[in-house]
Design a protein around this motif. Structure first.
Motif, PDB file in Angstrom:
ATOM      1  N   LEU A  33      21.502  30.150  17.843  1.00 54.08           N
ATOM      2  CA  LEU A  33      21.434  29.957  16.450  1.00 54.08           C
ATOM      3  C   LEU A  33      20.504  30.895  15.849  1.00 54.08           C
ATOM      4  O   LEU A  33      20.466  31.467  14.493  1.00 54.08           O
ATOM      5  CB  LEU A  33      21.306  28.570  15.840  1.00 54.08           C
ATOM      6  CG  LEU A  33      22.340  28.155  14.869  1.00 54.08           C
ATOM      7  CD1 LEU A  33      23.504  28.522  15.041  1.00 54.08           C
ATOM      8  CD2 LEU A  33      22.231  26.754  14.523  1.00 54.08           C
ATOM      9  N   SER A  34      19.322  31.138  16.540  1.00 59.07           N
ATOM     10  CA  SER A  34      17.944  31.923  15.762  1.00 59.07           C
ATOM     11  C   SER A  34      18.604  33.336  15.648  1.00 59.07           C
ATOM     12  O   SER A  34      18.276  34.159  14.698  1.00 59.07           O
ATOM     13  CB  SER A  34      16.795  31.811  16.700  1.00 59.07           C
ATOM     14  OG  SER A  34      17.014  32.310  17.793  1.00 59.07           O
ATOM     15  N   ILE A  35      19.415  33.692  16.518  1.00 56.57           N
ATOM     16  CA  ILE A  35      19.888  35.222  16.417  1.00 56.57           C
ATOM     17  C   ILE A  35      20.690  35.037  15.154  1.00 56.57           C
ATOM     18  O   ILE A  35      20.752  36.225  14.375  1.00 56.57           O
ATOM     19  CB  ILE A  35      20.704  35.508  17.754  1.00 56.57           C
ATOM     20  CG1 ILE A  35      19.735  35.692  18.989  1.00 56.57           C
ATOM     21  CG2 ILE A  35      21.183  37.044  17.404  1.00 56.57           C
ATOM     22  CD1 ILE A  35      20.286  36.065  20.185  1.00 56.57           C
ATOM     23  N   VAL A  36      21.774  34.452  15.068  1.00 53.83           N
ATOM     24  CA  VAL A  36      22.423  34.131  13.893  1.00 53.83           C
ATOM     25  C   VAL A  36      21.804  34.242  12.707  1.00 53.83           C
ATOM     26  O   VAL A  36      21.888  34.993  11.772  1.00 53.83           O
ATOM     27  CB  VAL A  36      23.548  32.775  14.205  1.00 53.83           C
ATOM     28  CG1 VAL A  36      24.381  32.779  12.786  1.00 53.83           C
ATOM     29  CG2 VAL A  36      24.463  33.029  15.128  1.00 53.83           C
ATOM     30  N   GLY A  37      20.705  33.408  12.630  1.00 54.59           N
ATOM     31  CA  GLY A  37      20.037  33.150  11.319  1.00 54.59           C
ATOM     32  C   GLY A  37      19.274  34.489  11.104  1.00 54.59           C
ATOM     33  O   GLY A  37      19.539  35.031   9.851  1.00 54.59           O
ATOM     34  N   ALA A  38      18.644  35.005  11.952  1.00 55.43           N
ATOM     35  CA  ALA A  38      17.762  36.276  11.582  1.00 55.43           C
ATOM     36  C   ALA A  38      18.622  37.437  11.408  1.00 55.43           C
ATOM     37  O   ALA A  38      18.360  38.044  10.051  1.00 55.43           O
ATOM     38  CB  ALA A  38      16.704  36.500  12.709  1.00 55.43           C
ATOM     39  N   LEU A  39      19.564  37.810  12.333  1.00 58.92           N
ATOM     40  CA  LEU A  39      19.992  39.149  12.287  1.00 58.92           C
ATOM     41  C   LEU A  39      21.402  39.027  11.208  1.00 58.92           C
ATOM     42  O   LEU A  39      21.073  39.618  10.116  1.00 58.92           O
ATOM     43  CB  LEU A  39      20.473  39.496  13.383  1.00 58.92           C
ATOM     44  CG  LEU A  39      19.651  39.793  14.483  1.00 58.92           C
ATOM     45  CD1 LEU A  39      20.107  40.531  15.925  1.00 58.92           C
ATOM     46  CD2 LEU A  39      18.666  41.261  13.857  1.00 58.92           C
ATOM     47  N   VAL A  40      22.125  38.200  11.353  1.00 58.02           N
ATOM     48  CA  VAL A  40      23.370  38.138  10.685  1.00 58.02           C
ATOM     49  C   VAL A  40      22.964  37.636   9.272  1.00 58.02           C
ATOM     50  O   VAL A  40      23.540  38.376   8.339  1.00 58.02           O
ATOM     51  CB  VAL A  40      24.400  37.217  11.303  1.00 58.02           C
ATOM     52  CG1 VAL A  40      25.403  36.907  10.496  1.00 58.02           C
ATOM     53  CG2 VAL A  40      24.497  37.461  12.609  1.00 58.02           C
ATOM     54  N   LEU A  41      22.101  36.638   9.095  1.00 59.06           N
ATOM     55  CA  LEU A  41      22.003  36.162   7.497  1.00 59.06           C
ATOM     56  C   LEU A  41      21.318  37.309   6.653  1.00 59.06           C
ATOM     57  O   LEU A  41      21.801  37.647   5.872  1.00 59.06           O
ATOM     58  CB  LEU A  41      21.250  34.748   7.476  1.00 59.06           C
ATOM     59  CG  LEU A  41      22.066  33.593   7.681  1.00 59.06           C
ATOM     60  CD1 LEU A  41      21.170  32.384   7.708  1.00 59.06           C
ATOM     61  CD2 LEU A  41      23.061  33.519   6.617  1.00 59.06           C
ATOM     62  N   GLY A  42      20.247  37.858   7.489  1.00 58.67           N
ATOM     63  CA  GLY A  42      19.425  38.839   7.029  1.00 58.67           C
ATOM     64  C   GLY A  42      20.306  40.176   6.634  1.00 58.67           C
ATOM     65  O   GLY A  42      20.427  40.649   5.319  1.00 58.67           O
ATOM     66  N   GLU A  43      20.886  40.660   7.381  1.00 62.64           N
ATOM     67  CA  GLU A  43      21.544  41.975   7.521  1.00 62.64           C
ATOM     68  C   GLU A  43      22.808  41.760   6.461  1.00 62.64           C
ATOM     69  O   GLU A  43      23.185  42.423   5.684  1.00 62.64           O
ATOM     70  CB  GLU A  43      22.091  42.243   8.910  1.00 62.64           C
ATOM     71  CG  GLU A  43      20.997  42.969   9.635  1.00 62.64           C
ATOM     72  CD  GLU A  43      20.830  44.366   8.907  1.00 62.64           C
ATOM     73  OE1 GLU A  43      19.606  44.562   8.640  1.00 62.64           O
ATOM     74  OE2 GLU A  43      21.557  45.255   8.583  1.00 62.64           O
ATOM     75  N   ALA A  44      23.353  40.690   6.754  1.00 63.03           N
ATOM     76  CA  ALA A  44      24.673  40.395   5.926  1.00 63.03           C
ATOM     77  C   ALA A  44      24.545  40.242   4.580  1.00 63.03           C
ATOM     78  O   ALA A  44      25.042  40.720   3.626  1.00 63.03           O
ATOM     79  CB  ALA A  44      25.400  39.327   6.395  1.00 63.03           C
ATOM     80  N   ALA A  45      23.027  39.497   4.253  1.00 57.09           N
ATOM     81  CA  ALA A  45      22.914  39.283   2.824  1.00 57.09           C
ATOM     82  C   ALA A  45      22.556  40.645   2.141  1.00 57.09           C
ATOM     83  O   ALA A  45      23.105  41.017   0.922  1.00 57.09           O
ATOM     84  CB  ALA A  45      21.747  38.433   2.678  1.00 57.09           C
ATOM     85  N   VAL A  46      22.002  41.763   2.861  1.00 55.07           N
ATOM     86  CA  VAL A  46      21.860  42.968   2.254  1.00 55.07           C
ATOM     87  C   VAL A  46      22.886  43.400   2.140  1.00 55.07           C
ATOM     88  O   VAL A  46      23.120  44.259   1.030  1.00 55.07           O
ATOM     89  CB  VAL A  46      20.732  43.640   2.928  1.00 55.07           C
ATOM     90  CG1 VAL A  46      20.477  45.151   2.501  1.00 55.07           C
ATOM     91  CG2 VAL A  46      19.060  42.902   3.035  1.00 55.07           C
ATOM     92  N   GLY A  47      23.699  43.581   3.289  1.00 57.02           N
ATOM     93  CA  GLY A  47      24.825  44.359   3.041  1.00 57.02           C
ATOM     94  C   GLY A  47      25.919  43.838   2.080  1.00 57.02           C
ATOM     95  O   GLY A  47      26.687  44.648   1.276  1.00 57.02           O
ATOM     96  N   ALA A  48      25.996  42.554   1.785  1.00 50.75           N
ATOM     97  CA  ALA A  48      27.044  42.109   0.841  1.00 50.75           C
ATOM     98  C   ALA A  48      26.518  42.569  -0.549  1.00 50.75           C
ATOM     99  O   ALA A  48      26.927  42.052  -1.615  1.00 50.75           O
ATOM    100  CB  ALA A  48      26.907  40.652   0.749  1.00 50.75           C
ATOM    101  N   GLY A  49      25.226  42.906  -0.626  1.00 50.02           N
ATOM    102  CA  GLY A  49      24.510  43.057  -1.857  1.00 50.02           C
ATOM    103  C   GLY A  49      23.834  41.884  -2.479  1.00 50.02           C
ATOM    104  O   GLY A  49      23.745  42.045  -3.850  1.00 50.02           O
ATOM    105  N   PHE A  50      23.721  40.829  -2.007  1.00 47.27           N
ATOM    106  CA  PHE A  50      23.005  39.729  -2.731  1.00 47.27           C
ATOM    107  C   PHE A  50      21.480  39.942  -2.623  1.00 47.27           C
ATOM    108  O   PHE A  50      21.147  39.689  -4.118  1.00 47.27           O
ATOM    109  CB  PHE A  50      23.121  38.651  -1.505  1.00 47.27           C
ATOM    110  CG  PHE A  50      24.276  37.510  -1.591  1.00 47.27           C
ATOM    111  CD1 PHE A  50      24.801  36.704  -0.765  1.00 47.27           C
ATOM    112  CD2 PHE A  50      24.816  37.592  -2.972  1.00 47.27           C
ATOM    113  CE1 PHE A  50      25.722  35.899  -0.994  1.00 47.27           C
ATOM    114  CE2 PHE A  50      25.888  36.972  -3.178  1.00 47.27           C
ATOM    115  CZ  PHE A  50      26.424  35.995  -2.203  1.00 47.27           C
TER     116      PHE A  50
END
Lengths: 540, 365
Positions: A409-426
């Motif tokens: 879950l830590s990998i999910v949290g760190a990478l995915v959330l962070g990267e995805a948030a930026v990628g989605a333009g949030f």
């Protein structure tokens, strides 16, 4: 200060009164009149009048009634003396005692030896028959229950109104293991455990002077927790010791489950964000603080010791600073102060720089930030707020979740959330980076963890509402508040607040050990340390 | 609550320096330049002598009545009725002075930095911590002053050092070209700042070393005048004749330095450190005003006055002056004579009366 403690004490007094009322109702179903009388005084066996009767059956009935039908209490009825056969009973709690000790050093001796009946029978048994190290006389039912419940075995003999209390304590314990919060690279790795005797032993191993005093008190109506107040007589300030004892004796609460309870009930400023009582899990750190003239409080059942008084500057000092050489120690201290400033001020500074005070950023940096903020729908404040709350959620989840799920879950949290948030333009990249940096810097100083998280959010709101001026006003408030706190009489911000140049040797810089030859005046009256002047040795 | 705090003599020095210098650094160069042109630093030297005199008078007056503030002992000197009048004058002095300082502060922040923001925002913003500080007592104020003082001093010195390369000391010449008159005129404009050691009349009872107050005050006055002379010299040396046209020469000085080299935004950083300094001045004056009022009305707990006096200060700083020009004119026309009279005149009169009285009594014996 006393007003708050009085309120807490009153609250817990009311709570315990309500409890005793409830238990009265339960015990009214009892047929035994004697017991009813006793229960009306309090809801457990704190009857100071009740003596041990000479009739063993009486005693046994009374004790069995008090304990109900708890199956872990062992009543071993024996005959004392192989020829005279006086009935006796040994009471212990299964799980709290070392049964081998009872078997070989008590039962075997008392049952198999031909004991002659003497005038001074109890003394004779204690001094000549029983071969245990720790044995005490007891005269009241109070002590019987105290003894049984703390893991000692109690022996009552028919025809005598006193009994014995034998220390047979042994239970499963975590043992001395590496502490979680105070891990160091250089320095001892022992940590306190949950058993009080182990902890006091760990302190004794390090400070081998008879002036190290352990005063034991009892706290908590149901838990009757043992609390030890440790100090070095001659170095510690007697007034503070008295004050600590007074405050602990005023605590009236159902149960003390952790040293945190004691900390919250005796602290000077219950409403301030900053702690005025220090925590430590390592015996060498506690011993160091004792040598400076501080007082340590060890609570049974908690591996965390409290140190009193606690100054703000201690937050950036760790025990490792003193074991390494001065240059690196000074360097790490500066890094810690820097991370403190980053955590509190950076998010607010970013928000106010983006929103109001664009002139604060260098031009080039501002252009880059403005470019990365293109297309982000939220203003800077909402960005940082969302990312900070997300980070706090991740942190809390990381502490609570079971280990094997944690890593994935830590990998999910760190990478995915962070990267995805930026990628989605949030959110924009600078916001993610700032939140990550702030979040990691929060852990540099563990003792201020909770305070600076709340402060960080406060300064974010101030920065969003009032720009840099708002943050400045917040800083002034913070400074005024910090300067006005006292921890058991010592000003919180000394040696910077009321400036004391002699004590500045150990603040931001850490001077070499051979230059530290005095104790701080606000902590201890005995300021002369035995100095280690290495240059004297060299010239010889 | 009767004030029980005690401040040490080092804290006293920082408090006195922080009371006089922040606004002096900002406003004095322009004021002195208008009269004394490039000899401003000489007029500051003259004013220092005056400041010593005033400090001497105040300290000796305080020594005659150990442990009492001027509100309490002025009644003993001139009788109860006039004592109350003098006490009232001092209350008004502290409050009026504080309102002036708050207004100056808000104008400085609003003018160059955030012109769109209403002044009331800055006023309320700086008064909230001040009310909290006064509520906590003199010890908190003294400790905060002790923490902020080195930062403030360091900032001023660093700014001056950074600007050394741009200074042209020939702009300070010719020295005394027009004689002593303009220098004395310039000095006369500054005396109200330097007699602000009047705060000693309220703070003296709270120090823990009454014997050393004299020496400490003189050290503080010397420190202040050195600082202001250095600032004055560096500003005149850098800007020459343009100082007359500037509202806030020190600010322009900081901006000038930051434009050269890669140190951007220096003026904002300096401004924040300066805000800390002015805050100390405001909170000390606020505290003196609150103590003065509470002793005038013989109220034991001075802390209940902290919020009402704060609100009065906010309102006064808003309504007494309409604009910056009005503020400056009022400082020149009203503040300087009025402050000097109350800060220097009244203690002088009081000490003369007291000395005469004591000699009278001594002679009678």
């Amino acid at each position: 200060m006393n007003k708050y403690i009085k309120k807490l004490i009153d609250k817990s007094v009311d709570k315990s009164k309500n409890n005793s009322n409830n238990n009265k109702n339960n015990d009214n179903n009892d047929n035994n009149n004697n017991d009813n009388d006793n229960n009306n005084n309090s809801n457990n066996s704190s009857n100071t009048d009740k003596k041990i009767s000479t009739d063993l059956k009486n005693n046994l009935n009374y004790i069995k009634k008090q304990f109900g039908n708890s199956h872990d209490i062992i009543f071993r009825e024996i005959n004392v003396g192989s020829k005279i056969c006086i009935p006796a009973v040994v009471i212990s709690i299964n799980g709290l005692v070392n049964q081998n000790l009872i078997d070989y050093d008590l039962l075997k001796r008392v049952m198999h030896i031909d004991i002659k009946l003497k005038d001074d029978f109890m003394e004779y048994i204690k001094k000549s028959i029983i071969t245990m190290v720790d044995i005490n006389d007891i005269n009241s039912m109070d002590e019987v229950f105290d003894g049984i419940l703390s893991g000692e075995s109690v022996m009552l003999i028919d025809g005598y109104s006193s009994g014995f209390r034998l220390d047979t304590r042994e239970w499963k314990d975590r043992g001395v293991s590496q502490p979680i919060i105070g891990s160091v690279v250089r320095g001892p790795r022992e940590g306190f455990s949950e058993t009080l005797l182990t902890n006091t032993a760990l302190l004794r191993r390090r400070i081998k002077t008879p002036q190290l005093i352990f005063d034991k008190v009892n706290c908590g109506q149901y838990t009757k927790t043992d609390i030890v107040i440790a100090y070095i007589k001659g170095i510690a300030n007697d007034k503070i010791v008295k004050e600590v004892k007074k405050r602990i004796s005023k605590i009236d609460i159902d149960g003390i489950l952790d040293s945190g309870y004691i900390e919250q009930l005796i602290e000077d400023e219950p409403f301030s964000l900053f702690p005025t009582i220090g925590n430590t899990e390592k015996p060498d750190q506690a011993a160091g603080k004792l040598l400076e003239g501080r007082i340590a409080i060890l609570v049974d059942g908690s591996p965390i010791a409290l140190t009193i008084p606690f100054l703000f500057i201690e937050n950036i000092q760790t025990s490792e600073d003193y074991y390494t050489r001065p240059w690196y120690a000074t360097f790490t201290r500066i890094i810690r102060v820097l991370s403190l400033i980053i955590v509190i001020f950076l998010p607010g500074f970013y928000i106010s720089a983006q929103t109001y005070n664009q002139e604060m950023l260098p031009t080039h940096l501002f252009i880059t930030m403005a470019a990365s903020k293109e297309g982000v729908p939220f203003p800077a404040f909402i960005e940082i707020l969302i990312m900070s709350i997300l980070f706090e959620v991740l942190k809390e989840a990381g502490v609570r979740m079971p280990k094997h799920i944690g890593e994935a879950l830590s990998i999910v949290g760190a990478l995915v959330l962070g990267e995805a948030a930026v990628g989605a333009g949030f959110v924009s990249n600078p916001a993610v980076m700032i939140t990550a940096l702030t979040g990691i810097a929060t852990f540099v100083i563990y003792s201020l963890n909770d305070s600076i998280t709340i402060l960080r959010f406060g300064f974010m709101i101030l920065g969003a509402a009032g720009g840099l001026f708002g943050m400045l006003i917040g800083t002034i408030f913070l400074l005024l508040h910090l300067v006005s706190i006292r921890s058991f009489g010592a000003p919180y911000m000394s040696p910077m607040g009321p400036r004391n140049n002699k004590d500045m040797k150990d603040t931001l810089i850490r001077v070499p050990l051979w230059m530290m030859n005095s104790r701080s005046e606000v902590i201890s009256k005995n300021t002369k340390k035995s100095s280690t002047n290495r240059f004297v040795n060299k010239s010889k | 609550m009767i004030e029980q705090g005690k401040i040490s003599y080092k804290q006293l020095i920082s408090m006195i320096v922080m009371t006089i210098s922040p606004t002096a650094i900002l406003y004095l160069p322009t004021i002195t330049y208008k009269e004394a042109k490039q000899d401003g630093w000489i007029s500051i030297l003259i004013v220092t002598i005056y400041a010593f005199l005033v400090a001497y008078i105040i300290i000796n007056l305080n020594k005659m009545f150990e442990g009492k503030t001027i509100i309490q002992y002025s009644g003993k000197i001139v009788g109860k009725y006039f004592g109350k009048v003098i006490g009232f004058l001092y209350c008004v002095l502290y409050i009026h002075l504080n309102a002036t300082v708050i207004r100056e502060f808000s104008e400085v922040l609003a003018g160059p930095f955030m012109p769109e923001t209403p002044l009331l925002f800055f006023t309320i913003g700086i008064m909230l911590p001040s009310m909290y500080g006064v509520y906590k007592g003199i010890e908190v104020i003294a400790r905060t002053a002790q923490i902020i003082f080195p930062i403030f001093l360091g900032a001023v010195i660093i700014i001056i050092l950074l600007g050394i390369s741009d200074m042209d000391f020939s702009r300070l010449q010719p020295i005394l070209a027009e004689g002593y008159e303009p220098v004395l005129k310039g000095a006369s404009r500054q005396i109200s700042w330097f007699s602000q050691t009047i705060i000693l009349t309220i703070i003296t009872p709270f120090t823990n070393l009454p014997k050393k107050i004299g020496k400490m005050t003189y050290i503080a006055v010397i420190l202040v005048s050195i600082m202001i002379i250095l600032v004055n010299i560096s500003i005149v040396a850098t800007f020459g004749g343009e100082v007359e046209l500037m509202n806030y020469p020190f600010l322009s000085f900081a901006r000038y330095i930051s434009a050269i080299g890669s140190l951007e935004r220096l003026d904002s950083i300096i401004m924040f450190l300066w805000i800390g300094g002015v805050f100390i001045k405001i909170v000390i004056l606020h505290y003196c005003g609150v103590i003065a009022i509470s002793q005038l009305f013989s109220v034991k707990d001075y802390r209940i006055f902290s919020i009402p006096v704060g609100i009065i200060l906010i309102i006064l700083s808003n309504i007494l002056w309409g604009s910056l020009t009005e503020l400056k004119e009022s400082i020149k026309m009203i503040n300087v004579p009025y402050n000097t009279m109350v800060q220097a005149g009244i203690p002088t009169v009081l000490i003369i009366i007291e000395k005469i009285k004591r000699r009278f009594v001594h002679n009678e014996k």
